[in-house]
Design a protein around this motif. Structure first.
Motif, mmCIF file in Angstrom:
data_model
loop_
_atom_site.group_PDB
_atom_site.id
_atom_site.type_symbol
_atom_site.label_atom_id
_atom_site.label_comp_id
_atom_site.label_asym_id
_atom_site.label_seq_id
_atom_site.Cartn_x
_atom_site.Cartn_y
_atom_site.Cartn_z
ATOM 1 N N TYR A 95 0.835 -1.205 0.000
ATOM 2 C CA TYR A 95 0.000 0.000 0.000
ATOM 3 C C TYR A 95 0.872 1.259 0.000
ATOM 4 C CZ TYR A 95 -3.827 3.133 1.352
ATOM 5 O OH TYR A 95 -4.754 4.151 1.383
ATOM 6 N N LEU A 96 1.895 1.274 0.860
ATOM 7 C CA LEU A 96 2.786 2.435 0.934
ATOM 8 C C LEU A 96 3.577 2.607 -0.357
ATOM 9 C CD1 LEU A 96 4.227 2.238 4.585
ATOM 10 C CD2 LEU A 96 2.447 3.761 3.704
ATOM 11 N N GLY A 99 1.332 4.118 -3.127
ATOM 12 C CA GLY A 99 1.096 5.541 -2.902
ATOM 13 C C GLY A 99 2.347 6.367 -3.106
ATOM 14 N N SER A 103 2.763 9.032 -6.148
ATOM 15 C CA SER A 103 2.866 10.440 -5.753
ATOM 16 C C SER A 103 4.127 11.085 -6.327
ATOM 17 C CB SER A 103 2.871 10.544 -4.224
ATOM 18 O OG SER A 103 1.651 10.061 -3.690
ATOM 19 N N SER A 114 -2.334 12.657 -5.055
ATOM 20 C CA SER A 114 -3.043 12.148 -3.898
ATOM 21 C C SER A 114 -2.454 10.803 -3.526
ATOM 22 C CB SER A 114 -4.545 12.011 -4.182
ATOM 23 O OG SER A 114 -5.181 11.290 -3.135
ATOM 24 N N PHE A 115 -1.780 10.740 -2.385
ATOM 25 C CA PHE A 115 -1.157 9.495 -1.942
ATOM 26 C C PHE A 115 -2.199 8.393 -1.813
ATOM 27 C CE2 PHE A 115 0.516 6.414 0.983
ATOM 28 C CZ PHE A 115 1.885 6.387 0.743
ATOM 29 N N LEU A 116 -3.340 8.709 -1.204
ATOM 30 C CA LEU A 116 -4.364 7.701 -0.957
ATOM 31 C C LEU A 116 -4.971 7.165 -2.257
ATOM 32 C CD1 LEU A 116 -6.204 9.236 2.134
ATOM 33 C CD2 LEU A 116 -4.449 7.455 2.097
ATOM 34 N N LYS A 117 -5.205 8.054 -3.221
ATOM 35 C CA LYS A 117 -5.769 7.607 -4.495
ATOM 36 C C LYS A 117 -4.780 6.734 -5.249
ATOM 37 C CE LYS A 117 -9.093 11.351 -5.253
ATOM 38 N NZ LYS A 117 -9.467 12.502 -6.128
ATOM 39 N N ASN A 118 -3.508 7.116 -5.224
ATOM 40 C CA ASN A 118 -2.484 6.307 -5.887
ATOM 41 C C ASN A 118 -2.358 4.943 -5.225
ATOM 42 O OD1 ASN A 118 -1.513 8.040 -7.990
ATOM 43 N ND2 ASN A 118 -0.523 9.302 -6.442
ATOM 44 N N ALA A 119 -2.377 4.948 -3.897
ATOM 45 C CA ALA A 119 -2.263 3.686 -3.161
ATOM 46 C C ALA A 119 -3.452 2.770 -3.474
ATOM 47 C CB ALA A 119 -2.179 3.962 -1.667
ATOM 48 N N GLU A 120 -4.649 3.351 -3.499
ATOM 49 C CA GLU A 120 -5.853 2.560 -3.771
ATOM 50 C C GLU A 120 -5.839 2.008 -5.195
ATOM 51 O OE1 GLU A 120 -10.735 3.159 -3.896
ATOM 52 O OE2 GLU A 120 -9.435 4.720 -3.068
ATOM 53 N N PHE A 123 -2.677 -0.719 -5.423
ATOM 54 C CA PHE A 123 -2.355 -1.616 -4.302
ATOM 55 C C PHE A 123 -2.325 -3.082 -4.712
ATOM 56 C CE2 PHE A 123 -4.350 -4.380 -1.033
ATOM 57 C CZ PHE A 123 -3.232 -4.513 -0.203
#
Length: 261
Positions: A95-96, A99, A103, A114-120, A123
Motif C-alpha cells: 500500500y505504501l 502511494g 505520488s 493524492s497518496f491515498l488515491k495512488n495507493a488505492e 495496491f
C-alpha cells in the motif's frame, strides 16, 4: 544512459524535485521501522561490525536496503510470529509503495497528487509483485538452510532475479499496466539490457558506496546510530526513488516530449 555524468545528472534532477517530494519523507522512515526484526537485531549487536550491500532499484528503499547486518537465525523467519509480521509487512508495504511511487510520478509530471488515491489504484498490482518477491525470498532461505554451501550461486541467482523484475512496480505506476503485463515488460527490458542494465549497474554502484558508511554508523553506535541512520536513509531513499521514476518516465514514449527537468 551512456556514462556516469548522465547518471549523476539524473540524480541531480531527482534532488531538484526534493522540495516538491519532501512531504513523502516519512514513508521510508515508517517502512524501515516496520521491519521490527532488523530494528531489534541492530539494537542488540555487540562488537564492531563492517559490511556492504549491493542494492538494485526498488520502489521504496529503506534503511535496510543499505545497511548490512550479520546473518541472523533463519528459523525465526518461519516462526508463527515471523510469518505474521512478514504478511503485515507485505500488505502494508504494498500500500505504501503504491502511494509513494504514484505520488512521486505526479510530482515529477507536475500533476495533482493524492497518496491515498495512488495507493488505492495500484495496491493490488503492487501486492502481487511483493507476493512473488517474498515467495522467492522464502524459497531461497529454505534452500540455503538445506545447502548453506550454495550461498554464492544463490546470491548470484537472486541478483539476476531482482535485476530482471526491478522495473515492474515502476511500469505499473507510470504506464498504468497490470502486474502481469508490467512483469513481462520488465523481463523484456532486462533481456535487451541497454539503458535498463546500465541504470541498474550505476544504481548498484552508488548504493554500495552509500552502504559502507551507513552500515558503520547504524550498526556500531546503538540507538544513536540507528536514529542517525534512519534520518540519513530517508532523503537518500526518496532521491533514488525519484531518480528511478524519472528514468522510467523518460523510457515511456508518451512522456518523451513535453517533460522539462
Amino acid at each position: 544512459m551512456n556514462n556516469v555524468v548522465e547518471f549523476l545528472g539524473l540524480l541531480g534532477e531527482a534532488w531538484g524535485k526534493f522540495e516538491e517530494t519532501k512531504w513523502l519523507l516519512p514513508v521510508p522512515l515508517v517502512m524501515s521501522l516496520m521491519d521490527y526484526d532488523k530494528v531489534i537485531r541492530i539494537l542488540h549487536l555487540e562488537g564492531f561490525h563492517f559490511g556492504i550491500r549491493f542494492p538494485l532499484p526498488e520502489p521504496l528503499p529503506t534503511l535496510w536496503s543499505f545497511v548490512s547486518l550479520p546473518a541472523g537465525a533463519s528459523g525465526t523467519t518461519f516462526s508463527p510470529e515471523g510469518l505474521m509480521f512478514t504478511a503485515l509487512l507485505v500488505l502494508f508495504g504494498s500500500y505504501l509503495q503504491a502511494g509513494h511511487i504514484g505520488s512521486i510520478r505526479d510530482e515529477v509530471l507536475m500533476q495533482d497528487s493524492s497518496f491515498l488515491k495512488n495507493a488505492e489504484r495500484d495496491f493490488l498490482e503492487f501486492l502481487q509483485f511483493n507476493l512473488v518477491l517474498y515467495t522467492v525470498m522464502m524459497l531461497l532461505i529454505l534452500f540455503l538452510m538445506a545447502l548453506p554451501s550454495m550461498f554464492f550461486p544463490a546470491f548470484l541467482g537472486l541478483m539476476i532475479f531482482l535485476y530482471a523484475i526491478y522495473g515492474t512496480p515502476f511500469l505499473i505506476s507510470i504506464r498504468g499496466l497490470k502486474f502481469r503485463d508490467a512483469l513481462i515488460e520488465s523481463l523484456d527490458l532486462a533481456k535487451k539490457g541497454g539503458e535498463y542494465l546500465d541504470y541498474a549497474l550505476k544504481y548498484l554502484a552508488i548504493g554500495a558506496l552509500i552502504s559502507v558508511p551507513l552500515t558503520f554508523i547504524a550498526t556500531n553506535t546503538g540507538v544513536f546510530g540507528l536514529t542517525v541512520g534512519l534520518f540519513l536513509a530517508a532523503p537518500i531513499s526518496l532521491t533514488l526513488s525519484t531518480a528511478t521514476v524519472i528514468f522510467f518516465i523518460d523510457l515511456t514514449p508518451k512522456f518523451q516530449t513535453g517533460r522539462k527537468p
